[in-house]
Design an enzyme around this catalytic site. Structure first.
Site, short mmCIF file in Angstrom:
data_model
loop_
_atom_site.label_atom_id
_atom_site.label_comp_id
_atom_site.label_asym_id
_atom_site.label_seq_id
_atom_site.Cartn_x
_atom_site.Cartn_y
_atom_site.Cartn_z
N SER A 127 33.53 38.53 17.96
CA SER A 127 34.68 37.26 18.04
C SER A 127 34.09 36.34 19.12
O SER A 127 33.26 36.81 19.80
CB SER A 127 35.84 38.09 18.45
OG SER A 127 36.86 36.86 18.60
N TYR A 140 41.24 43.61 23.33
CA TYR A 140 40.56 42.62 22.32
C TYR A 140 39.35 42.16 23.08
O TYR A 140 38.21 42.42 22.70
CB TYR A 140 41.30 41.81 21.51
CG TYR A 140 40.66 41.25 20.39
CD1 TYR A 140 40.70 41.88 19.05
CD2 TYR A 140 40.09 39.80 20.15
CE1 TYR A 140 40.03 41.40 17.98
CE2 TYR A 140 39.55 39.31 19.10
CZ TYR A 140 39.48 40.13 18.03
OH TYR A 140 39.02 39.42 16.68
P1 NAD Z 1 42.32 41.83 8.61
O1 NAD Z 1 43.45 42.41 9.27
O2 NAD Z 1 42.47 41.15 7.41
O3 NAD Z 1 41.29 42.97 8.31
C1 NAD Z 1 40.86 44.21 9.23
C2 NAD Z 1 40.68 45.36 8.29
O4 NAD Z 1 40.53 46.46 9.11
C3 NAD Z 1 41.75 45.50 7.24
O5 NAD Z 1 41.62 45.66 5.91
C4 NAD Z 1 42.65 46.68 7.96
O6 NAD Z 1 43.33 47.49 7.05
C5 NAD Z 1 41.06 47.57 8.53
N1 NAD Z 1 42.00 48.32 9.55
C6 NAD Z 1 43.07 48.26 10.28
N2 NAD Z 1 43.16 49.35 10.81
C7 NAD Z 1 42.39 50.32 10.50
C8 NAD Z 1 42.05 51.76 10.59
N3 NAD Z 1 42.87 52.48 11.94
N4 NAD Z 1 40.91 52.41 10.33
C9 NAD Z 1 40.12 51.62 9.45
N5 NAD Z 1 40.30 50.37 9.03
C10 NAD Z 1 41.41 49.61 9.59
O7 NAD Z 1 41.38 40.83 9.80
P2 NAD Z 1 40.22 39.91 9.75
O8 NAD Z 1 40.51 38.69 10.27
O9 NAD Z 1 39.60 39.93 8.25
O10 NAD Z 1 39.22 40.54 10.65
C11 NAD Z 1 38.00 41.22 10.44
C12 NAD Z 1 37.27 41.40 11.64
O11 NAD Z 1 37.04 39.98 12.26
C13 NAD Z 1 37.86 42.29 12.80
O12 NAD Z 1 37.07 42.75 13.38
C14 NAD Z 1 38.61 40.89 13.70
O13 NAD Z 1 38.49 41.52 15.11
C15 NAD Z 1 37.43 39.98 13.68
N6 NAD Z 1 37.69 38.58 13.70
C16 NAD Z 1 38.59 38.03 13.12
C17 NAD Z 1 38.87 36.59 13.31
C18 NAD Z 1 39.99 35.92 12.67
O14 NAD Z 1 40.39 34.68 13.57
N7 NAD Z 1 40.55 36.37 11.67
C19 NAD Z 1 38.26 35.98 14.57
C20 NAD Z 1 37.11 36.30 15.13
C21 NAD Z 1 36.84 37.90 14.92
#
Ligand code: NAD
Length: 245
Positions: A127, A140
């Site tokens: 991130s 985080y």
């Molecule tokens: P999201 O919530 O859509 O996806 C996260 C996924 O992780 C989900 O499918 C969820 O079911 C799964 N998950 C949650 N708890 C779990 C568990 N206990 N065991 C296994 N899987 C589990 O979020 P996203 O935005 O697609 O995020 C994906 C990655 O990108 C994450 O690591 C997040 O930190 C990172 N990220 C997101 C953003 C953003 O703005 N959306 C920015 C920077 C980084």
């Protein structure tokens, strides 16, 4: 024809994970999709990655079913927002175990096969918060900084074997994770929905627009390609200029 390469995307039912899984599939990889919910499909693997040992077991299951694992995308993650003095230990553990401990386990289990074949890609979805901080996100920010450190260390260990390890550092991507944060930020800051989006979230993103999940997927696909073989041990920001400040 070369044997089809296999990829594992954790959190593949989420916003960014589903885009990466779709893109890698389109690029010719056989993609193992992981998430925490129950679902029956040949290419689906269920695991709660907050549990000790679940990451290692997941990778072992993928290798048992698909025969190999060439590209590991550590994408599963969760966010908890709270002032540090009120931060629940359980929330700290959840965020750390999912973003950092699970990635460690999956990498540990995936590396031997990659090294033995002389080709592998480890792509950690960190991130912008793996590079800089924001208030109220101590777990985080700590976990994502840790993931960046893990990426660098692993990259050095496996570089000569043809395996790369990199961290993608997105800014705000419009996904369910971010939707949930809008609600949390409204509480913490006492602001309206529009004000949170404009003045809190996109205030730090000079392009003033959310990154699309497909843009992150395009970067992951590039890192998974042969063209990216000399890119390793690094962080690549895809954050609309956020970390340029
Ligand atoms: P999201 O919530 O859509 O996806 C996260 C996924 O992780 C989900 O499918 C969820 O079911 C799964 N998950 C949650 N708890 C779990 C568990 N206990 N065991 C296994 N899987 C589990 O979020 P996203 O935005 O697609 O995020 C994906 C990655 O990108 C994450 O690591 C997040 O930190 C990172 N990220 C997101 C953003 C953003 O703005 N959306 C920015 C920077 C980084």
């Amino acid at each position: 024809m070369a044997e089809q390469k296999t990829a594992l995307v954790t959190g593949a039912l989420g916003g960014i994970g589903s885009a990466i899984a779709a893109r890698l599939t389109a690029d010719g990889f056989r993609v193992a999709q992981h998430d925490v919910v129950e679902r029956v499909a040949d290419d689906y693997f269920r695991a709660d990655l907050t549990e000790v040992g679940a990451g290692e077991q997941l990778v072992a299951e993928v290798i048992a079913r698909f025969g190999r694992l060439d590209v590991l995308v550590n994408n599963a993650g969760a966010q908890k927002v709270s002032p540090i003095a009120e931060f629940a230990r359980a929330d700290w553990d959840l965020v750390r175990s999912l973003s950092l401990d699970a990635a460690f386990e999956c990498i540990k289990a995936a590396v031997p096969g990659m090294v033995s074949r002389g080709w592998g890609r480890i792509i950690n979805i960190a991130s912008a918060h793996g590079l800089v901080a924001s208030p109220f996100k101590s777990a985080y920010v700590a976990a994502k900084h840790g993931l960046v450190g893990l990426t660098k260390s692993v990259a050095l260990e496996v570089a000569e074997a043809g395996v790369t390890a990199n961290a993608i550092c997105p800014g705000y991507v419009r996904t369910p994770l971010v939707e949930k944060q809008i609600e949390d930020q409204m509480q913490v800051h006492g602001l309206s929905r529009d004000a949170v989006i404009r003045d809190v979230m996109l205030a730090s993103q000079p392009t003033r627009r959310f990154v699309e999940a497909e843009e992150v997927a395009g970067l992951a696909a590039y890192l998974a390609s042969d063209a990216a073989r000399s890119i390793t041990g690094t962080t690549i920001a895809i954050d609309g200029g956020w970390t340029a400040r």
